[in-house]
Motif scaffolding. Structure first.
Motif, short mmCIF file in Angstrom:
data_model
loop_
_atom_site.label_atom_id
_atom_site.label_comp_id
_atom_site.label_asym_id
_atom_site.label_seq_id
_atom_site.Cartn_x
_atom_site.Cartn_y
_atom_site.Cartn_z
N ALA A 183 -24.79 70.87 -3.67
CA ALA A 183 -23.92 70.57 -2.53
C ALA A 183 -23.07 71.80 -2.23
O ALA A 183 -22.61 72.48 -3.14
N THR A 184 -22.87 72.07 -0.95
CA THR A 184 -22.04 73.20 -0.57
C THR A 184 -20.56 72.85 -0.76
O THR A 184 -20.20 71.67 -0.89
N ALA A 227 -16.49 65.20 1.17
CA ALA A 227 -16.61 63.98 0.38
C ALA A 227 -15.33 63.68 -0.39
O ALA A 227 -15.27 62.70 -1.13
N GLU A 232 -18.31 72.96 1.44
CA GLU A 232 -17.92 72.13 2.59
C GLU A 232 -18.32 70.67 2.39
O GLU A 232 -17.56 69.76 2.72
N GLU A 233 -19.51 70.44 1.86
CA GLU A 233 -19.97 69.07 1.62
C GLU A 233 -19.13 68.40 0.54
O GLU A 233 -18.78 67.22 0.66
N ARG A 234 -18.78 69.15 -0.51
CA ARG A 234 -17.94 68.59 -1.57
C ARG A 234 -16.56 68.23 -1.02
O ARG A 234 -16.02 67.16 -1.31
N ARG A 290 -27.33 62.27 1.08
CA ARG A 290 -26.07 61.84 0.46
C ARG A 290 -25.74 62.68 -0.76
O ARG A 290 -26.62 63.12 -1.49
N ILE A 291 -24.44 62.86 -0.96
CA ILE A 291 -23.96 63.66 -2.08
C ILE A 291 -23.97 62.79 -3.33
O ILE A 291 -23.74 61.58 -3.26
N MET A 311 -27.01 67.41 -3.30
CA MET A 311 -27.38 66.60 -2.14
C MET A 311 -28.77 66.04 -2.39
O MET A 311 -29.69 66.80 -2.72
#
Length: 111
Positions: free
Chosen positions: A49-50, A57, A52-54, A16-17, A10
């Protein structure tokens, strides 16, 4: 701290990722998952990035294996493994982008 080529991070400056495609000195070269324009960020502005974030996305889970029975997954994995063995970070990054794009488009319904 360093991030390996292909890692998802991140950019905390903009929330943003991004995918790591290179590093030099105190800066990391990034691009959006699946390709696009590149940008640089200082190490201090990044974090991994966690999961969840991955997933939010539309990226495959960490450590994902080729889909059983998918010949293209097997071919893309072999190409990625060859790129890693070759040691060229640019070629490795490109091979990883192609693998992940295939994963999203074919196995996740174009997410």
């Amino acid at each position: 701290m360093t991030y390996r080529i292909g890692a998802f991070v991140m950019d905390t400056r903009e929330g943003r990722i991004a995918q790591v495609i290179g590093a030099a000195g105190s800066r990391v070269t990034l691009r959006r998952p699946g390709g696009g324009l590149e940008w640089e960020a200082p190490f201090g502005a990044l974090r991994l990035a966690t999961r969840e974030e991955r997933e939010a996305a539309g990226l495959w889970p960490s450590g994902a294996r080729p889909m059983l029975g998918c010949a293209e997954c097997a071919e893309l994995k072999a190409a990625y493994d060859a790129a890693v063995a070759g040691g060229d970070p640019y070629v490795t990054g490109e091979a990883l982008v192609v693998r992940r794009r295939h994963w999203r488009m074919v196995h996740m319904g174009g997410a």
